[in-house]
Structures are given as structure tokens and as C-alpha cells.
Design an enzyme around this catalytic site. Structure first.
Site, PDB file in Angstrom:
ATOM      1  N   GLY A  36      37.336  40.733  48.463  1.00 28.41           N
ATOM      2  CA  GLY A  36      36.072  40.136  48.573  1.00 28.41           C
ATOM      3  C   GLY A  36      35.934  38.629  49.330  1.00 28.41           C
ATOM      4  N   GLU A  44      42.644  45.914  47.770  1.00 29.32           N
ATOM      5  CA  GLU A  44      42.104  46.560  46.746  1.00 29.32           C
ATOM      6  C   GLU A  44      42.540  48.070  46.427  1.00 29.32           C
ATOM      7  OE1 GLU A  44      40.400  45.235  49.489  1.00 29.32           O
ATOM      8  OE2 GLU A  44      38.587  44.484  48.877  1.00 29.32           O
ATOM      9  N   ALA A  63      37.009  39.566  44.393  1.00 30.32           N
ATOM     10  CA  ALA A  63      36.128  39.976  43.423  1.00 30.32           C
ATOM     11  C   ALA A  63      36.888  39.773  41.874  1.00 30.32           C
ATOM     12  CB  ALA A  63      35.365  41.114  43.320  1.00 30.32           C
ATOM     13  N   GLU A  85      36.484  39.423  52.690  1.00 28.70           N
ATOM     14  CA  GLU A  85      34.990  39.934  53.289  1.00 28.70           C
ATOM     15  C   GLU A  85      33.852  38.820  53.373  1.00 28.70           C
ATOM     16  OE1 GLU A  85      35.014  42.862  50.011  1.00 28.70           O
ATOM     17  OE2 GLU A  85      34.994  44.450  51.371  1.00 28.70           O
TER      18      GLU A  85
END
Ligand code: CO8
Length: 260
Positions: A111, A134, A66, A114
Site C-alpha cells: 500500500g 503482497e 497496509a 500504491e
């Protein structure tokens, strides 16, 4: 919708979404997530699309996570909205009634990892790096990593990645079942498309039922899950492709599937 951060094409039944912010290693901001969601919805609704491929532009990253620049000043409510948008999109990819393949051409971090986990299959270039880093920036995964990663690689290995912020290379990803196959970077897309074309030639309803049984049976009791499988398999007998597949086998010829 006009796309600024992704490239989207459909050719001969194969839809390709390419994350296209190479200067930021294809990091996902909310604008990109909205575009991704829109393009996946188009794939869901378009019968011409038989298989979805996700990849990154450039030769360095699939998606490096992200967008940290966008997130740094988030209030909890902004974070919640960004996560919900991500979860809806991941679930849309995961439950797409057609197969999805992540062609991981470099970093798949946070992300990015993911997104690849929401896909059915991960084909990976030799330069790929997976990780859930993260924790290194004071977060935990927020687009399904704490849940989908253990389901794919097991709880102990997932905890090593999520708690330790550890990055792993393509070889290790293959060893632990995160990568389905590993190719030299220059062969990744060709090999991915080859397999995607194979999937596109399969009976579409069968593919849809197989995904449904695996996805929705996974968290049920074995009795309920096998019942779900029975119902999905029985429905295949209502299709013209099942009749054709069995007839062609008995007549020793190639089947001609029509997707119904
Ligand atoms: N966000 C924003 N920009 C990024 C990101 C990112 N995730 N990753 C890389 N970039 C940018 C860099 O800032 C840099 O920009 P600039 O050239 O303007 O300085 C450019 O991409 C190139 O990056 P580097 O110079 O760092 O390239 P290196 O080859 O040296 O390093 C790495 C590559 C190792 C991938 C490194 O860039 C890195 O560690 N990136 C961050 C990886 C990361 O931590 N990802 C997880 C983010 S958090 C997340 O994904 C949570 C998901 C859902 C939660 C939602 C909560 C609301």
C-alpha cells in the site's frame, strides 16, 4: 477532524501530510486511511494549498504497506471495504487539481508503493525500497498497484515486482522510471520542498489543466486524447495568468501570477 496517525501542516502554499506510526513503519490501518482521505479533501478545497507533499515520519519508512495486524482476520467484506476506502483515497490524490509529490524516505511497500503511485511525482531517498510484496502473504495489491505500476514502469517490470514479491532499491527505481529523482535522505525534504515551491509558483489553472489532460487523456484513443488536450489548452486562454505570462515574456520581465 482530529488526526492521530498523520501530521498535517500547510505552510506557504505547501501542504505536507506525514504518515506518523513509526513503530509500525507507518503501516496504513483504516483509521489512518480515513485521516489521509480527510486531509487530502482539505487540500482539494483550500485555495491556499498549491502543492501536496506526502512523506513518512522517522528515517526508515514512507509506508511499509497496509496494516497486516488489522487485516489478518478480515472477512472478504471487510477487505472489500478497506480496499474501496483505499481506492477512493488514491483516486482523490491522483485527480487532485494540484500537484502531489511523494517524498519516499524508506520502505514504500504494498500500500505504501500504491500511495506513492497515486502521486504525480516521486522523489526518493537513497535508502528507499519499493515493492509489491503482497503475494508473499497470500494477497495481491489492492489499492491500484496492478494497474498504476504497469502504467509507470511497463507491464514486464510490474509483473516481476507483483508476481515475484521483489523489492527494488532507489537506484533501480530511478532506472525504471519509478523514482523521478534520488537524494541523500538528509536532503530529501529540502529538495522536495524546493521543487514544490517551483510548482506552487506556476499558473495554477495551467497546472490543473495539464494534470487533467494527462490523467484523463491517458486511456483514450489518440484522437480523443489530443482533442481533450486542445480543449484544456484553449481554456487556459481564459485566464489572467496566460495574459500575464505572455505579456511578461514579451516585456522581458518575471511574470506575476495570481492563480486565475
Ligand atoms: N503492517 C503492520 N505492521 C508492520 C508492517 C505492516 N505492513 N510492516 C512493518 N510492521 C511492523 C512490524 O510488525 C514491527 O512491529 P513490532 O516492532 O511490534 O514487531 C515493526 O513494524 C518494525 O518492523 P520489522 O521489525 O519487521 O522491521 P525490519 O526492518 O526487520 O523489516 C520490513 C522491515 C522489510 C518493511 C518488514 O517490516 C516487512 O516486510 N513489512 C511488511 C511489508 C509488507 O508485506 N507490506 C505489504 C502489506 S499488504 C498491503 O499493503 C496491501 C495493500 C492494500 C490491500 C488491502 C486489502 C484489504
Amino acid at each position: 477532524m482530529e488526526y492521530k496517525n498523520i501530521l498535517f501542516s500547510v505552510e506557504e502554499g505547501l501542504a505536507t501530510i506525514t504518515f506518523n506510526r513509526p513503530k509500525a513503519l507507518n503501516a496504513m490501518n483504516s483509521e489512518t486511511m480515513l485521516e489521509l482521505k480527510d486531509a487530502v479533501t482539505v487540500c482539494k478545497d483550500d485555495d491556499n494549498v498549491r502543492v501536496l507533499i506526502l512523506t513518512g515520519s522517522g528515517d526508515k519508512a514512507f509506508v511499509a504497506g497496509a496494516d497486516i495486524a488489522q487485516m489478518q482476520d478480515f472477512e472478504p467484506r471487510d477487505a472489500l471495504a478497506f480496499m474501496e476506502m483505499g481506492h477512493e483515497t488514491m483516486r482523490l490524490i491522483e485527480t487532485l487539481p494540484k500537484p502531489s509529490i511523494a517524498a519516499v524516505n524508506g520502505f514504500a511497500l504494498g500500500g505504501g508503493s500504491e500511495i506513492s503511485l497515486a502521486c504525480d511525482i516521486r522523489f526518493v531517498a537513497e535508502n528507499a525500497k519499493f515493492g509489491q510484496p503482497e503475494i508473499m502473504i497470500g494477497l495481491i495489491p489492492g489499492w491500484g498497484g496492478t494497474q498504476r505500476l504497469p502504467r509507470v514502469i511497463g507491464m514486464g517490470r510490474a509483473k516481476e515486482l507483483v508476481l515475484g514479491g521483489v523489492q527494488i532499491d532507489a537506484g533501480r527505481a530511478y532506472e525504471i522510471g519509478l523514482a523521478n529523482r534520488v537524494y541523500p535522505l538528509e536532503q530529501l525534504m529540502e529538495e522536495t520542498r524546493k521543487f514544490a515551491r517551483k510548482l506552487a509558483g506556476m499558473p495554477a489553472f495551467g497546472i490543473k489543466m495539464a494534470k487533467h489532460a494527462i490523467n484523463f487523456g491517458y486511456d483514450l484513443s489518440l484522437d480523443n486524447a489530443t482533442r481533450l488536450e486542445v480543449e484544456c489548452c484553449a481554456q487556459c486562454f481564459s485566464t489572467r495568468d496566460q495574459k500575464e505570462g505572455m505579456k511578461a515574456f514579451l516585456e522581458k520581465r518575471k511574470p506575476n501570477y495570481i492563480g486565475r
